[in-house]
Design an enzyme around this catalytic site. Sequence first.
Site, PDB file in Angstrom:
ATOM      1  N   GLU A 161      -8.534  -5.675  -1.193  1.00 28.47           N
ATOM      2  CA  GLU A 161      -8.695  -4.231  -1.394  1.00 28.47           C
ATOM      3  C   GLU A 161      -8.779  -3.896  -2.888  1.00 28.47           C
ATOM      4  O   GLU A 161      -9.634  -3.105  -3.306  1.00 28.47           O
ATOM      5  CB  GLU A 161      -7.514  -3.483  -0.758  1.00 28.47           C
ATOM      6  CG  GLU A 161      -7.649  -1.980  -0.934  1.00 28.47           C
ATOM      7  CD  GLU A 161      -6.385  -1.240  -0.559  1.00 28.47           C
ATOM      8  OE1 GLU A 161      -5.661  -1.680   0.339  1.00 28.47           O
ATOM      9  OE2 GLU A 161      -6.134  -0.195  -1.197  1.00 28.47           O
TER      10      GLU A 161
ATOM     11  N   CYS B  38      -1.503   4.939   1.253  1.00 27.92           N
ATOM     12  CA  CYS B  38      -1.958   5.688   2.427  1.00 27.92           C
ATOM     13  C   CYS B  38      -0.764   6.230   3.212  1.00 27.92           C
ATOM     14  O   CYS B  38       0.343   5.692   3.112  1.00 27.92           O
ATOM     15  CB  CYS B  38      -2.852   4.818   3.304  1.00 27.92           C
ATOM     16  SG  CYS B  38      -1.979   3.545   4.182  1.00 27.92           S
TER      17      CYS B  38
ATOM     18  N   ASN C  10       1.899  -5.563   3.044  1.00 30.68           N
ATOM     19  CA  ASN C  10       2.705  -4.397   3.446  1.00 30.68           C
ATOM     20  C   ASN C  10       3.962  -4.829   4.197  1.00 30.68           C
ATOM     21  O   ASN C  10       5.002  -4.197   4.090  1.00 30.68           O
ATOM     22  CB  ASN C  10       1.852  -3.378   4.223  1.00 30.68           C
ATOM     23  CG  ASN C  10       1.534  -3.803   5.627  1.00 30.68           C
ATOM     24  OD1 ASN C  10       2.331  -3.617   6.532  1.00 30.68           O
ATOM     25  ND2 ASN C  10       0.372  -4.395   5.832  1.00 30.68           N
TER      26      ASN C  10
HETATM   27  S1  SF4 Z   1      -2.709   0.293   5.727  1.00 22.23           S
HETATM   28 FE1  SF4 Z   1      -3.971   0.880   7.458  1.00 22.23          FE
HETATM   29  S2  SF4 Z   1      -4.284   3.096   7.296  1.00 22.23           S
HETATM   30 FE2  SF4 Z   1      -3.536   2.338   5.309  1.00 22.23          FE
HETATM   31  S3  SF4 Z   1      -5.413   1.959   4.147  1.00 22.23           S
HETATM   32 FE3  SF4 Z   1      -4.837   0.025   5.098  1.00 22.23          FE
HETATM   33  S4  SF4 Z   1      -5.976  -0.013   7.014  1.00 22.23           S
HETATM   34 FE4  SF4 Z   1      -5.998   2.104   6.271  1.00 22.23          FE
END
Ligand code: SF4
Length: 272
Positions: free
Chosen positions: A121, A184, A214
Amino acid sequence: MKNIIVADDQGFCWGVRRALDIVSKNGKVLIYGDLIHNKQVVEQLEQKGKKIIHQVSGEEVLPVVITAHGTTVENLDRFKELKLDIVDTTCPLVSKIYRVGRELEEEDYHIVIIGDKHHVEVKGIASRMKDPVIVKNEEEVAEFNIPDKVGIICQSTFSMEKFDKIAQRIKAKVKEAKIRNTTCSPTRKRQESAASLAQKVDIMIVVGGYHSSNTRKLKEITSRYVESHHVETASQLKKEWFENKNEIGITSGASTADWIVDEICRKIREYT
Ligand code: SF4
C-alpha cells in the site's frame, strides 16, 4: 467457568470483504501479490482456482487481480502495456489516500508518508506522489532531512496513537505541516475496540496472519494492558495460557475470516 468475549469490531474489514466478493465473482483469476495476509483464506482461494502470482510475463490469459491495498503506477502501466485483463479491487479508502496526497501536493506541500516502505500500500501511495519521504517511527524522523513545508499522510492500517506521535515530531521539525490522518475507519474502530476489551479481560488472543501489519498492531495495542498472544489458527493455542484466566478476550485482524475466530473460541471452550 471461563467467559469468552469477542471484540465488537474485529475480523474482515469491508474493504477485504469487497475484494473477496469481486474475486469470487470472477472465476479463475491470477491474484497479483497477497489478496489478504491470511494463509488459511489464501489456501481456500487457491482451492477455488484463484492463483497467487508475484510477477507477470505478458503471457497471462486469465484476468490479473490488483489487491485491496492497491499497486504502484509503474505496475499498472506495465499491465496496460502488456494488455492484461485487470480486475482492480483497490479499496476505496486506499484510493482516498491517493486523493488526499494529491490535494496536499496541489497546495505545494511535500508529502511525508507515515508507514512501512516495504508494504504494497505504501509503495502504491508513494508511486503517485512527487519524491515523498517515508518514515515509520520517531527515530526515522530524527534521521531524515524533511522539507520545510510538509503534508503528512499515512498507511491506512497504521496505529492511530503512533501516527499522532510521529506527526507531532515531524511538525516540531519543519516550518509548516498539514496533518491528514488517513488511517481507515475500520482500522480505527478495530484498534479502539481491542484496547477497550483488553482493559476488561485477563488475557487477549489476537488472531490473524503473522505477516498482517494490522493484526500485529492490534497485538501491540492489547499487550499494553494485558497478557496477549498472536495466533494464526486454533492449533497454535496453548492450554497453559488459560490457567487461572476467567475473562478471555478475542480480537482479529482485518483479513481474518469468521470461521477461524469460531474455531479459536471452540478450542478455548474445550480447555474449560
Ligand atoms: S483495512 Fe480494509 S477498509 Fe481499511 S483500507 Fe485496508 S482494505 Fe480498506
